[in-house]
Design an enzyme around this catalytic site. Structure first.
Site, PDB file in Angstrom:
ATOM      1  N   TYR A 159      83.017  -3.749 -32.304  1.00 49.81           N
ATOM      2  CA  TYR A 159      82.457  -3.841 -33.660  1.00 49.81           C
ATOM      3  C   TYR A 159      83.560  -3.786 -34.725  1.00 49.81           C
ATOM      4  O   TYR A 159      83.611  -4.638 -35.621  1.00 49.81           O
ATOM      5  CB  TYR A 159      81.451  -2.709 -33.849  1.00 49.81           C
ATOM      6  CG  TYR A 159      80.586  -2.823 -35.074  1.00 49.81           C
ATOM      7  CD1 TYR A 159      79.533  -3.730 -35.128  1.00 49.81           C
ATOM      8  CD2 TYR A 159      80.798  -2.009 -36.181  1.00 49.81           C
ATOM      9  CE1 TYR A 159      78.717  -3.826 -36.242  1.00 49.81           C
ATOM     10  CE2 TYR A 159      79.990  -2.086 -37.306  1.00 49.81           C
ATOM     11  CZ  TYR A 159      78.954  -2.997 -37.330  1.00 49.81           C
ATOM     12  OH  TYR A 159      78.139  -3.085 -38.434  1.00 49.81           O
ATOM     13  N   SER A 205      81.396  -4.489 -42.767  1.00 52.33           N
ATOM     14  CA  SER A 205      81.105  -3.064 -42.566  1.00 52.33           C
ATOM     15  C   SER A 205      82.289  -2.238 -43.051  1.00 52.33           C
ATOM     16  O   SER A 205      83.427  -2.732 -43.062  1.00 52.33           O
ATOM     17  CB  SER A 205      80.882  -2.791 -41.077  1.00 52.33           C
ATOM     18  OG  SER A 205      80.779  -1.403 -40.844  1.00 52.33           O
TER      19      SER A 205
HETATM   20  P1  NDP Z   1      69.373  -5.313 -38.427  1.00 48.96           P
HETATM   21  O1  NDP Z   1      69.615  -4.731 -37.083  1.00 48.96           O
HETATM   22  O2  NDP Z   1      68.253  -4.794 -39.258  1.00 48.96           O
HETATM   23  O3  NDP Z   1      69.202  -6.896 -38.291  1.00 48.96           O
HETATM   24  C1  NDP Z   1      70.145  -7.635 -37.585  1.00 48.96           C
HETATM   25  C2  NDP Z   1      69.917  -9.115 -37.844  1.00 48.96           C
HETATM   26  O4  NDP Z   1      70.885  -9.854 -37.094  1.00 48.96           O
HETATM   27  C3  NDP Z   1      68.551  -9.594 -37.438  1.00 48.96           C
HETATM   28  O5  NDP Z   1      68.093 -10.524 -38.382  1.00 48.96           O
HETATM   29  C4  NDP Z   1      68.767 -10.261 -36.080  1.00 48.96           C
HETATM   30  O6  NDP Z   1      67.864 -11.360 -35.993  1.00 48.96           O
HETATM   31  C5  NDP Z   1      70.229 -10.695 -36.139  1.00 48.96           C
HETATM   32  N1  NDP Z   1      70.922 -10.520 -34.858  1.00 48.96           N
HETATM   33  C6  NDP Z   1      70.832  -9.476 -33.985  1.00 48.96           C
HETATM   34  N2  NDP Z   1      71.635  -9.659 -32.930  1.00 48.96           N
HETATM   35  C7  NDP Z   1      72.252 -10.842 -33.128  1.00 48.96           C
HETATM   36  C8  NDP Z   1      73.185 -11.602 -32.374  1.00 48.96           C
HETATM   37  N3  NDP Z   1      73.646 -11.195 -31.187  1.00 48.96           N
HETATM   38  N4  NDP Z   1      73.613 -12.771 -32.873  1.00 48.96           N
HETATM   39  C9  NDP Z   1      73.148 -13.212 -34.068  1.00 48.96           C
HETATM   40  N5  NDP Z   1      72.248 -12.564 -34.811  1.00 48.96           N
HETATM   41  C10 NDP Z   1      71.807 -11.390 -34.354  1.00 48.96           C
HETATM   42  O7  NDP Z   1      70.759  -5.215 -39.188  1.00 48.96           O
HETATM   43  P2  NDP Z   1      71.084  -4.767 -40.687  1.00 48.96           P
HETATM   44  O8  NDP Z   1      70.285  -5.565 -41.632  1.00 48.96           O
HETATM   45  O9  NDP Z   1      71.072  -3.308 -40.752  1.00 48.96           O
HETATM   46  O10 NDP Z   1      72.613  -5.219 -40.765  1.00 48.96           O
HETATM   47  C11 NDP Z   1      72.977  -6.485 -41.276  1.00 48.96           C
HETATM   48  C12 NDP Z   1      74.481  -6.620 -41.191  1.00 48.96           C
HETATM   49  O11 NDP Z   1      75.073  -5.515 -41.868  1.00 48.96           O
HETATM   50  C13 NDP Z   1      75.044  -6.596 -39.769  1.00 48.96           C
HETATM   51  O12 NDP Z   1      76.155  -7.437 -39.692  1.00 48.96           O
HETATM   52  C14 NDP Z   1      75.502  -5.147 -39.609  1.00 48.96           C
HETATM   53  O13 NDP Z   1      76.551  -5.029 -38.681  1.00 48.96           O
HETATM   54  C15 NDP Z   1      75.978  -4.844 -41.017  1.00 48.96           C
HETATM   55  N6  NDP Z   1      75.965  -3.421 -41.339  1.00 48.96           N
HETATM   56  C16 NDP Z   1      74.786  -2.717 -41.370  1.00 48.96           C
HETATM   57  C17 NDP Z   1      74.805  -1.371 -41.662  1.00 48.96           C
HETATM   58  C18 NDP Z   1      73.560  -0.551 -41.704  1.00 48.96           C
HETATM   59  O14 NDP Z   1      73.690   0.676 -41.816  1.00 48.96           O
HETATM   60  N7  NDP Z   1      72.365  -1.114 -41.657  1.00 48.96           N
HETATM   61  C19 NDP Z   1      76.075  -0.684 -41.925  1.00 48.96           C
HETATM   62  C20 NDP Z   1      77.247  -1.527 -41.873  1.00 48.96           C
HETATM   63  C21 NDP Z   1      77.180  -2.848 -41.588  1.00 48.96           C
HETATM   64  P3  NDP Z   1      67.532 -12.150 -34.642  1.00 48.96           P
HETATM   65  O15 NDP Z   1      67.646 -11.143 -33.527  1.00 48.96           O
HETATM   66  O16 NDP Z   1      66.183 -12.700 -34.823  1.00 48.96           O
HETATM   67  O17 NDP Z   1      68.550 -13.240 -34.583  1.00 48.96           O
END
Ligand code: NDP
Length: 273
Positions: free
Chosen positions: A176, A163
């Site tokens: 975070y 991020s």
């Molecule tokens: P989403 O919220 O759309 O998806 C999150 C994913 O992570 C899901 O596949 C979920 O699947 C999994 N997940 C959720 N909680 C956990 C947990 N506690 N442990 C392991 N897996 C988990 O996220 P994005 O696609 O938006 O983001 C993807 C990555 O990019 C993340 O690391 C996020 O921090 C980072 N990011 C995103 C931004 C954005 O604006 N979208 C900006 C900056 C960084 P499941 O619950 O089935 O395991």
């Protein structure tokens, strides 16, 4: 004598025939990464913790002709990750590309946050990244059959979504920002361990706000969050998941063979002003 191999240029972005493992595949960024690999002819193993959601994704991808499968696993559990790697190798023979796109946040002021809540974020965004990186790297090294000092990029490609918050603090983000900053440094150190000896490139992509279920509300032009972002976004908009795909393919292909240990800005210029 300056030379350039035409065939290299013509094929340097190819991931065709590669085996790609994608964590957080049910999330916004994981899904587009996985689909992009699939559209370009890679075989894709989709993982996350929710089996039903993964099955829906597999059905959607297969309907579009993408070769894929899924395996549910918690990336913070060693036994799950070992089983995931075993299942991937049994199905597709190897792992060439790893994209880590899972993650979690629960913003809370440090004065109110419990140590357990902080640790949960650290496990979801940092410890789990370490576990997946470690075991997939071991698999990639095993695939070299003892060879060392192989050409860069030929041992494997690893891309981790961290991020822009890995570089800047924010109220309520002691979990975070710390975990994402830790992941960037983990990747830098891992590159020192692996790149020269085993030809594995490992890089981070550092996004700002991309549209997802969780961030949709930030895209309201009337919201203070949106307006504050626009003061610091030279590109003049927030990001769509498709904005992420070019970087993922670049860092997963031979086009990026000389890039490793980098935390790559994917923010529309957020840090420049
Ligand atoms: P989403 O919220 O759309 O998806 C999150 C994913 O992570 C899901 O596949 C979920 O699947 C999994 N997940 C959720 N909680 C956990 C947990 N506690 N442990 C392991 N897996 C988990 O996220 P994005 O696609 O938006 O983001 C993807 C990555 O990019 C993340 O690391 C996020 O921090 C980072 N990011 C995103 C931004 C954005 O604006 N979208 C900006 C900056 C960084 P499941 O619950 O089935 O395991």
């Amino acid at each position: 004598m300056v030379s350039l191999d035409k065939n290299f240029v013509e094929t340097m972005y190819s991931v065709e025939g590669k085996v790609a493992l994608v964590t957080g595949a049910t999330g916004a960024l994981g899904k587009v990464a996985a689909k992009a690999y699939g559209y370009l002819g890679a075989k894709v193993m989709l993982t996350g913790r929710n089996s039903a959601k993964l099955q829906e994704l597999v059905d959607e991808f297969k309907a579009e002709g993408i070769e894929c499968d899924h395996f549910a696993a918690d990336p913070a559990k060693v036994e799950d990750v070992e089983a995931l790697i075993k299942a991937t190798v049994e199905k597709y023979g190897r792992i060439d590309i790893l994209a880590i796109a899972h993650g979690f946040n629960k913003p809370q002021n440090i004065l109110e946050q419990s140590v357990e809540d902080w640790q949960y974020i650290m496990d979801a965004d940092c410890k789990s990244v370490y576990i997946v990186l470690k075991y997939v790297a071991q698999q990639m090294v095993a695939q070299l059959d003892g060879a060392e000092n192989v050409p860069s990029g030929s041992g494997g490609k690893i891309v981790v979504v961290t991020s822009q918050r890995s570089k800047r603090g924010m109220a309520g983000y002691t979990g975070y920002c710390t975990s994402k900053g830790g992941a960037d440094m983990m990747i830098a150190s891992m590159a020192c361990d692996l790149s020269a000896k085993y030809g594995i490139n490992v890089n981070a992509i550092c996004p700002t706000v991309f549209r997802s279920e969780l961030t949709e509300w930030m895209f309201d032009p009337e919201s203070a969050v949106y307006q504050n972002f626009m003061k610091r976004e030279p590109i003049g908009r927030l990001a769509e998941p498709s904005d992420f795909v070019g970087y993922v393919i670049f860092l997963s292909s031979h086009a990026s063979d000389f890039i490793t240990g980098a935390a790559c800005d994917c923010s529309g210029g957020y840090l420049v002003c």
